[in-house]
Design an enzyme around this catalytic site. Structure first.
Site, PDB file in Angstrom:
ATOM      1  N   LYS A  14       9.833   2.939  -0.023  1.00 22.20           N
ATOM      2  CA  LYS A  14       9.952   2.733   1.431  1.00 22.20           C
ATOM      3  C   LYS A  14      10.013   1.244   1.764  1.00 22.20           C
ATOM      4  O   LYS A  14      10.899   0.807   2.496  1.00 22.20           O
ATOM      5  CB  LYS A  14       8.778   3.398   2.169  1.00 22.20           C
ATOM      6  CG  LYS A  14       8.641   4.896   1.894  1.00 22.20           C
ATOM      7  CD  LYS A  14       7.528   5.527   2.694  1.00 22.20           C
ATOM      8  CE  LYS A  14       6.141   5.066   2.332  1.00 22.20           C
ATOM      9  NZ  LYS A  14       5.651   5.560   1.029  1.00 22.20           N
ATOM     10  N   ARG A  89       2.155   9.539   9.096  1.00 19.17           N
ATOM     11  CA  ARG A  89       1.690  10.147   7.845  1.00 19.17           C
ATOM     12  C   ARG A  89       0.933  11.437   8.098  1.00 19.17           C
ATOM     13  O   ARG A  89       0.494  12.089   7.154  1.00 19.17           O
ATOM     14  CB  ARG A  89       0.761   9.172   7.118  1.00 19.17           C
ATOM     15  CG  ARG A  89       1.462   8.329   6.035  1.00 19.17           C
ATOM     16  CD  ARG A  89       0.459   7.338   5.471  1.00 19.17           C
ATOM     17  NE  ARG A  89       0.722   6.930   4.126  1.00 19.17           N
ATOM     18  CZ  ARG A  89       1.307   5.774   3.800  1.00 19.17           C
ATOM     19  NH1 ARG A  89       1.747   4.965   4.728  1.00 19.17           N
ATOM     20  NH2 ARG A  89       1.457   5.455   2.541  1.00 19.17           N
ATOM     21  N   ARG A 128       3.608  -2.126 -10.387  1.00 17.16           N
ATOM     22  CA  ARG A 128       3.437  -3.071  -9.280  1.00 17.16           C
ATOM     23  C   ARG A 128       2.023  -3.646  -9.294  1.00 17.16           C
ATOM     24  O   ARG A 128       1.823  -4.823  -9.004  1.00 17.16           O
ATOM     25  CB  ARG A 128       3.709  -2.373  -7.937  1.00 17.16           C
ATOM     26  CG  ARG A 128       3.549  -3.317  -6.757  1.00 17.16           C
ATOM     27  CD  ARG A 128       4.018  -2.730  -5.445  1.00 17.16           C
ATOM     28  NE  ARG A 128       3.171  -1.643  -4.990  1.00 17.16           N
ATOM     29  CZ  ARG A 128       3.409  -0.920  -3.895  1.00 17.16           C
ATOM     30  NH1 ARG A 128       4.476  -1.155  -3.165  1.00 17.16           N
ATOM     31  NH2 ARG A 128       2.609   0.047  -3.537  1.00 17.16           N
ATOM     32  N   ARG A 134      -2.805  -5.541  -5.512  1.00 19.03           N
ATOM     33  CA  ARG A 134      -3.245  -4.463  -4.614  1.00 19.03           C
ATOM     34  C   ARG A 134      -4.239  -3.572  -5.333  1.00 19.03           C
ATOM     35  O   ARG A 134      -3.919  -2.966  -6.347  1.00 19.03           O
ATOM     36  CB  ARG A 134      -2.032  -3.646  -4.144  1.00 19.03           C
ATOM     37  CG  ARG A 134      -1.416  -4.210  -2.875  1.00 19.03           C
ATOM     38  CD  ARG A 134      -0.249  -3.394  -2.421  1.00 19.03           C
ATOM     39  NE  ARG A 134      -0.577  -2.003  -2.119  1.00 19.03           N
ATOM     40  CZ  ARG A 134       0.259  -1.169  -1.508  1.00 19.03           C
ATOM     41  NH1 ARG A 134       1.437  -1.606  -1.115  1.00 19.03           N
ATOM     42  NH2 ARG A 134      -0.099   0.068  -1.270  1.00 19.03           N
ATOM     43  N   ARG A 146      -3.926   9.139  -3.737  1.00 20.49           N
ATOM     44  CA  ARG A 146      -2.928   8.832  -2.696  1.00 20.49           C
ATOM     45  C   ARG A 146      -1.836   9.899  -2.687  1.00 20.49           C
ATOM     46  O   ARG A 146      -1.382  10.331  -1.616  1.00 20.49           O
ATOM     47  CB  ARG A 146      -2.316   7.437  -2.936  1.00 20.49           C
ATOM     48  CG  ARG A 146      -3.319   6.333  -2.655  1.00 20.49           C
ATOM     49  CD  ARG A 146      -2.902   5.019  -3.289  1.00 20.49           C
ATOM     50  NE  ARG A 146      -1.665   4.489  -2.764  1.00 20.49           N
ATOM     51  CZ  ARG A 146      -0.992   3.485  -3.319  1.00 20.49           C
ATOM     52  NH1 ARG A 146      -1.456   2.926  -4.422  1.00 20.49           N
ATOM     53  NH2 ARG A 146       0.107   3.044  -2.774  1.00 20.49           N
TER      54      ARG A 146
HETATM   55  P1  B4P Z   1       7.452   0.908  -2.483  1.00 18.96           P
HETATM   56  O1  B4P Z   1       8.006   2.263  -2.697  1.00 18.96           O
HETATM   57  O2  B4P Z   1       8.195  -0.032  -1.697  1.00 18.96           O
HETATM   58  O3  B4P Z   1       6.015   1.233  -1.951  1.00 18.96           O
HETATM   59  P2  B4P Z   1       5.712   2.057  -0.621  1.00 18.96           P
HETATM   60  O4  B4P Z   1       6.189   3.476  -0.764  1.00 18.96           O
HETATM   61  O5  B4P Z   1       6.239   1.282   0.555  1.00 18.96           O
HETATM   62  O6  B4P Z   1       4.178   1.916  -0.624  1.00 18.96           O
HETATM   63  P3  B4P Z   1       2.904   2.801  -0.293  1.00 18.96           P
HETATM   64  O7  B4P Z   1       3.258   4.097   0.356  1.00 18.96           O
HETATM   65  O8  B4P Z   1       2.102   2.842  -1.535  1.00 18.96           O
HETATM   66  O9  B4P Z   1       2.047   1.876   0.605  1.00 18.96           O
HETATM   67  P4  B4P Z   1       1.684   1.709   2.125  1.00 18.96           P
HETATM   68  O10 B4P Z   1       1.599   0.250   2.245  1.00 18.96           O
HETATM   69  O11 B4P Z   1       2.573   2.436   3.073  1.00 18.96           O
HETATM   70  O12 B4P Z   1       7.240   0.206  -3.848  1.00 18.96           O
HETATM   71  C1  B4P Z   1       6.631   0.793  -4.985  1.00 18.96           C
HETATM   72  C2  B4P Z   1       7.096   0.108  -6.256  1.00 18.96           C
HETATM   73  O13 B4P Z   1       8.273   0.778  -6.737  1.00 18.96           O
HETATM   74  C3  B4P Z   1       7.477  -1.359  -6.090  1.00 18.96           C
HETATM   75  O14 B4P Z   1       6.946  -2.106  -7.156  1.00 18.96           O
HETATM   76  C4  B4P Z   1       9.008  -1.367  -6.141  1.00 18.96           C
HETATM   77  O15 B4P Z   1       9.523  -2.542  -6.686  1.00 18.96           O
HETATM   78  C5  B4P Z   1       9.291  -0.178  -7.026  1.00 18.96           C
HETATM   79  N1  B4P Z   1      10.573   0.444  -6.741  1.00 18.96           N
HETATM   80  C6  B4P Z   1      11.113   0.658  -5.509  1.00 18.96           C
HETATM   81  N2  B4P Z   1      12.309   1.270  -5.618  1.00 18.96           N
HETATM   82  C7  B4P Z   1      12.533   1.466  -6.955  1.00 18.96           C
HETATM   83  C8  B4P Z   1      13.599   2.067  -7.726  1.00 18.96           C
HETATM   84  N3  B4P Z   1      14.684   2.578  -7.124  1.00 18.96           N
HETATM   85  N4  B4P Z   1      13.477   2.123  -9.060  1.00 18.96           N
HETATM   86  C9  B4P Z   1      12.382   1.607  -9.676  1.00 18.96           C
HETATM   87  N5  B4P Z   1      11.340   1.013  -9.012  1.00 18.96           N
HETATM   88  C10 B4P Z   1      11.412   0.946  -7.673  1.00 18.96           C
HETATM   89  O16 B4P Z   1       0.234   2.406   2.251  1.00 18.96           O
HETATM   90  C11 B4P Z   1      -0.925   1.936   1.582  1.00 18.96           C
HETATM   91  C12 B4P Z   1      -2.178   2.600   2.138  1.00 18.96           C
HETATM   92  O17 B4P Z   1      -2.371   2.233   3.539  1.00 18.96           O
HETATM   93  C13 B4P Z   1      -2.207   4.134   2.168  1.00 18.96           C
HETATM   94  O18 B4P Z   1      -2.629   4.693   0.933  1.00 18.96           O
HETATM   95  C14 B4P Z   1      -3.213   4.405   3.312  1.00 18.96           C
HETATM   96  O19 B4P Z   1      -4.545   4.279   2.880  1.00 18.96           O
HETATM   97  C15 B4P Z   1      -2.940   3.294   4.303  1.00 18.96           C
HETATM   98  N6  B4P Z   1      -1.979   3.687   5.367  1.00 18.96           N
HETATM   99  C16 B4P Z   1      -0.760   3.107   5.573  1.00 18.96           C
HETATM  100  N7  B4P Z   1      -0.127   3.701   6.616  1.00 18.96           N
HETATM  101  C17 B4P Z   1      -0.976   4.690   7.058  1.00 18.96           C
HETATM  102  C18 B4P Z   1      -0.870   5.660   8.096  1.00 18.96           C
HETATM  103  N8  B4P Z   1       0.216   5.763   8.873  1.00 18.96           N
HETATM  104  N9  B4P Z   1      -1.897   6.523   8.283  1.00 18.96           N
HETATM  105  C19 B4P Z   1      -3.001   6.436   7.523  1.00 18.96           C
HETATM  106  N10 B4P Z   1      -3.164   5.544   6.523  1.00 18.96           N
HETATM  107  C20 B4P Z   1      -2.158   4.675   6.280  1.00 18.96           C
END
Ligand code: B4P
Length: 192
Positions: A14, A89, A128, A134, A146
């Site tokens: 994302k 979420r 990551r 993190r 998660r």
């Molecule tokens: P991303 O895929 O970018 O990570 P994300 O989904 O955005 O992150 P996440 O859901 O964990 O975190 P968030 O901050 O929203 O990247 C992952 C990795 O994959 C990276 O290293 C990237 O380089 C790699 N990658 C990407 N694409 C790739 C591909 N095509 N091939 C290979 N590798 C690839 O949430 C964190 C925490 O915040 C949650 O657990 C929760 O506690 C809280 N939170 C956030 N929003 C909330 C909400 N709305 N409600 C309640 N709690 C919330």
């Protein structure tokens, strides 16, 4: 106005795809994860409350993230559109977002759902964690928490948006550019 929900399990890409969408469409990026991490870095009371939950892999309370999103939308009346990354979420968050956007007559047009299997998610997040610092990315048990939170509380949102005719599933495995192209095609099919 182009309002998109970017949806998927932790590690689905994302944040990665948001950066490219912002560059292409000039949208405002609203990532609740980034906002919560900024609160933690600032040492605010809200941040400290969120950190306790995030470090365990749990969601923070709906009211907290809904208020953060509301204040961000309110302060950006001239935005060309928003990418909601990691929000909503829960069904409660999705209902609150619909209310906020319907009030300003700028509803969500589509929900891009990045589809990635569990083993790949765990591998990406552990990788990551080696460099991101993190705390929720370094431990496999927390990552699994998660993913469980996602399956129990967040996955039902696919039906929520499907019923509205807005769900666009995208294969989230492949190169970042391939996935981005699929997302752009889905956007053009929906809004042109
Ligand atoms: P991303 O895929 O970018 O990570 P994300 O989904 O955005 O992150 P996440 O859901 O964990 O975190 P968030 O901050 O929203 O990247 C992952 C990795 O994959 C990276 O290293 C990237 O380089 C790699 N990658 C990407 N694409 C790739 C591909 N095509 N091939 C290979 N590798 C690839 O949430 C964190 C925490 O915040 C949650 O657990 C929760 O506690 C809280 N939170 C956030 N929003 C909330 C909400 N709305 N409600 C309640 N709690 C919330």
């Amino acid at each position: 106005m182009l309002n998109i929900v970017l949806f998927g399990p932790p590690g689905a890409g994302k944040g990665t795809q948001s950066e490219k969408l912002i560059a292409k469409y000039g949208l405002v990026h609203l990532s609740t994860g980034d906002m919560l991490r900024a609160e933690i870095a600032a040492g605010s009371a809200l941040g400290m409350e969120a950190k306790t939950l995030m470090d365990k892999g749990q969601l923070v309370p709906d009211e907290v993230v809904i208020n953060i999103i509301k204040s961000n939308i309110d302060t950006k009346p001239y935005a060309k559109g928003f990418i909601f990354d990691g929000f909503p979420r829960t069904v409660k968050q999705a209902e609150a977002l619909d209310d906020l956007l319907n009030n300003i007559q700028k509803p969500i047009q589509l929900m891009i759902s990045l589809e990635v299997e569990k083993a790949e998610l765990i591998e990406r997040l552990l990788k990551r964690g080696e460099s991101s610092g993190r705390s929720d990315d370094t431990n496999k048990e927390i990552i699994e928490n998660r993913i469980n939170e996602y399956n129990n509380k967040t996955l039902p949102l696919k039906d929520f948006y499907k019923l509205q005719g807005k769900l666009c599933p995208i294969n989230g495995i492949g190169s970042i550019d391939e996935i981005f192209n699929s997302i752009c095609q889905a956007i053009h099919a929906k809004v042109s």
